[in-house]
Design an enzyme around this catalytic site. Structure first.
Site, PDB file in Angstrom:
ATOM      1  CE  LYS A 116      -0.762  -3.132   5.189  1.00  0.00           C
ATOM      2  NZ  LYS A 116      -1.683  -2.904   4.090  1.00  0.00           N
ATOM      3  CD  GLU A 200       3.822  -3.449  10.953  1.00  0.00           C
ATOM      4  OE1 GLU A 200       4.835  -3.343  10.236  1.00  0.00           O
ATOM      5  OE2 GLU A 200       2.955  -4.302  10.751  1.00  0.00           O
ATOM      6  NE  ARG A 292      -4.641  -7.382  -2.926  1.00  0.00           N
ATOM      7  CZ  ARG A 292      -3.331  -7.372  -3.086  1.00  0.00           C
ATOM      8  NH1 ARG A 292      -2.779  -8.239  -3.903  1.00  0.00           N
ATOM      9  NH2 ARG A 292      -2.557  -6.528  -2.433  1.00  0.00           N
TER      10      ARG A 292
END
Length: 662
Positions: A116, A200, A292
């Site tokens: 991330k 975040e 994925r």
């Protein structure tokens, strides 16, 4: 195309990949842990190899062992599924070094997007909008606390290597940060072997909308439209659908172009998903890219008429993308929900055990089921408790939701607890029907989706008892030469005494006794002070039809010798267990003087000691089971007399962990 493919996964996704390989004539090789020796993916594959102990770290996360199996079995390619090693750069490189195709992106793309933090840094360079926060390398707790203060609260802690909501915590004030960070890091270490996190700023009431992307070895990248995954509980997706009820054509085009640009930035190959946070005003921010296949990929397949696993196989074999962007045309609406072994009325506590009954709707062009277990299998404590994915399709969203409600009503699970009733309430809720749900809605309004200990109405008990009576009579009665013979009646008749039967039903450990007189669809019923006259009762086609006190009713239900499952007029599900009429033992209560392990698991943290005076609700132990952390709290204020578990110890279900002084 490959001739031999190894599936480095288990459960539903392994079975899903095996089905496509079989259709394409590809020989499949499964791997399995000790806990999975009799699992469905082992039975479905053409061959299967053992790889270690029941815990993921001892089996499905052992890349070198899986590669050794691939070499010995002659596998030309490895499909990693999702989770486990699917986004593990070291494993992808190991496949390349062994001359085995990795059915996924290049290791460099996983490096860039699988983390991330790295993905955010890359998007920042390409001017993709980002939520304010910290995604650097310094992971010292004190430094992260300082970055949290600079970011501001509320904020989100996310595991850098995370997925599926694992290692994620929302923190609304500075005093909560240290404990939330430690908990997120523990969960991330257990699930991904990595403790790194990013921070975040938390966007209030956001929507979660993701785009399916595909790239090939010729440099082409396209998107296959969006999936909205805003219905979430604790960051775990609960309901996924396409198309999104929120997006208009202009915003869909802008987000799709951003998703393709993100994939092109890393020369992406194969299936991937670019996920966005979308504010209420329509502004969207890059959240992460999953390198994925996603759990929710079937809704994309249903609306496009594609097999994305086949696409993965063909692209990994060097073939070009089957379609250009302008050839992607969606039809209809698809919705997916996941059937889990968990108890929504007990804070979604994971459940385990043998599936005594697993009844699911028949597959059709409108209903698809992707599962990894069948009736008689066991849901173990070592893996995710998902039983199956239920996907429905119809011409528009309204009809698809009705398909979902009908399909859920046809489901029955006996053995472990399940979330079917919760999903039924979700599918009927106005916020879902009107398409206005956001990622935090379920957590804010959870009481609207769980039943608690609400007692069934007398009308529900009378319908369940009627079904049980009819079932018992059908089981006892056999064709007789004289249908008028008194021996052909199962009405509890006795000499000198009016016939009476007791139908004993239990629901959430509560017993309900219904007295019954009569037979053959005509009964006089009583429960407590309430009574009911039943006439013309018949069972057929999954329904009970009867006149209750003169009112004709049709009740959807299923009954057997041990259970009665029915839905009331509001669609509320009731799953009763039949009990012996004259024997009952109430569940033993602890009196609040001890904490008992709710299921088998490992103690990861002991936060109290003998002699401590604790408050009601204080967290005393943290337990890990079925890939989740469970906080075990004091049932009352008091003094701890003994603690019978240590950090790292594995405990069985119902083991007494903490005792309080009387």
């Amino acid at each position: 195309m490959f001739e031999r493919v190894l599936i480095a996964n288990r459960g539903e996704i392994a079975c899903r990949v095996i089905r496509t390989c079989r259709r394409l004539g590809i020989h499949t090789i499964a791997v399995y842990s000790e806990a999975d020796r009799n699992a469905q993916h082992v039975r479905l594959a053409d061959e299967a190899w053992p790889i270690g102990g029941p815990r993921p770290a001892d089996s499905y996360l052992r890349g070198e062992v899986i590669l050794d199996v691939a070499r010995k079995s002659g596998a030309q390619a490895i499909h990693p599924g999702y989770g486990f090693l699917s986004e593990n750069t070291h494993f992808a490189r190991g496949c390349a070094d062994a001359g085995i195709a990795f059915i996924g992106p290049r290791p460099e793309s996983i490096d860039a997007m699988g983390s991330k933090a790295a993905a955010k840094a890359l998007m920042e360079k390409h001017a993709v909008p980002l939520v304010p926060g910290y995604h650097g390398e310094n992971q010292e707790a004190a430094f992260l606390a300082e970055q949290a203060r600079e970011t501001g609260f509320p904020l989100m802690i996310k595991a850098t290597a995370g997925g599926g909501g694992k290692g994620m915590r929302i923190v609304r004030s500075e005093p909560e940060f240290a404990d939330a960070l430690a908990s997120a890091q523990r969960e991330s270490a257990s699930s991904f072997g990595d403790t790194r996190v990013i921070l975040e700023r938390y966007v209030e009431h956001p929507r979660h909308i993701e785009f399916q992307v595909f790239g090939d070895t010729q440099g082409q990248v396209i998107h296959l439209n969006e999936r909205e995954c805003s219905a979430q509980r604790r960051y775990q997706k609960v309901l996924e659908e396409t198309p999104s009820p929120f997006l208009d054509a202009a915003r869909r085009k802008a987000m799709g172009e951003a998703a393709v640009a993100a994939a092109k930035a890393v020369d992406y190959i194969g299936a991937g998903t670019v996920e966005f946070i979308v504010a209420q005003n329509g502004d969207f921010f890059f959240m992460e890219m999953n390198t994925r296949l996603q759990v929710e990929h079937p809704v994309t397949e249903m609306t496009l008429g594609l097999d994305l696993v086949e696409w993965q196989l063909r692209i990994a074999a060097g073939q070009p993308l089957p379609l250009q962007q302008e050839q992607v045309h969606a039809q209809g609406h698809a919705i997916e929900v996941r059937l889990y072994a968990e108890d929504p009325d007990q804070n979604f506590l994971p459940s385990s055990g043998k599936l005594l009954t697993l009844r699911l709707p028949a597959a059709s062009p409108h209903v698809r089921l992707d599962g990894g277990v069948i009736e008689g299998d066991t849901v173990t404590i070592f893996y995710d408790p998902m039983i199956a994915k239920l996907i429905v399709f119809d011409a528009d969203r309204t009809q698809a939701l009705q398909r979902l409600r009908d399909a859920l009503a046809a489901c029955e699970i006996v053995g472990p607890k399940s979330n079917i009733g919760f999903l039924e309430r979700l599918a009927r809720h106005p916020a879902v029907i009107e398409g206005r749900i956001d990622t935090g809605y379920l957590d804010r309004h959870l009481e609207e989706f769980v039943t608690g200990d609400v007692a069934p109405a007398d009308s529900v008990l009378f319908a369940a008892a009627t079904a049980a009576l009819l079932h018992d009579e059908l089981a006892v009665n056999a064709p007789a030469s004289d249908p008028h013979s008194p021996w052909a009646k199962a009405d509890a008749w006795r000499i000198g005494h009016a016939g009476k039967r007791i139908i004993a039903l239990t629901l959430r450990e509560q017993r309900y006794d219904v007295e019954a007189h009569g037979h053959d669809g005509t009964y006089q019923l009583r429960h407590g002070e309430a009574s009911c006259e039943v006439h013309g009762a018949r069972l057929g086609d999954g329904n009970l039809s009867a006149r209750f006190d003169g009112e004709s009713m049709r009740v959807p239900l299923h009954t057997d010798a041990a259970h009665v499952l029915l839905h009331d007029m509001n669609g509320q599900r009731y799953s009763f267990t039949r009990a012996a009429a004259f024997a009952w033992e109430a569940k033993d209560a602890t009196g609040g003087n001890q904490i008992i392990a709710p299921m088998p698991g490992r103690i990861v943290l002991v936060k109290a000691k003998v002699g401590d005076a604790v408050e009601q609700g204080q967290e005393l132990l943290v337990m890990e089971a079925m890939k989740m952390e469970l906080a075990l709290k004091a049932p009352r204020a008091g003094t701890i007399e003994s603690i019978s578990a240590e950090q790292g110890e594995f405990v069985e279900a119902d083991a007494v962990l903490v005792r309080f002084t009387a």
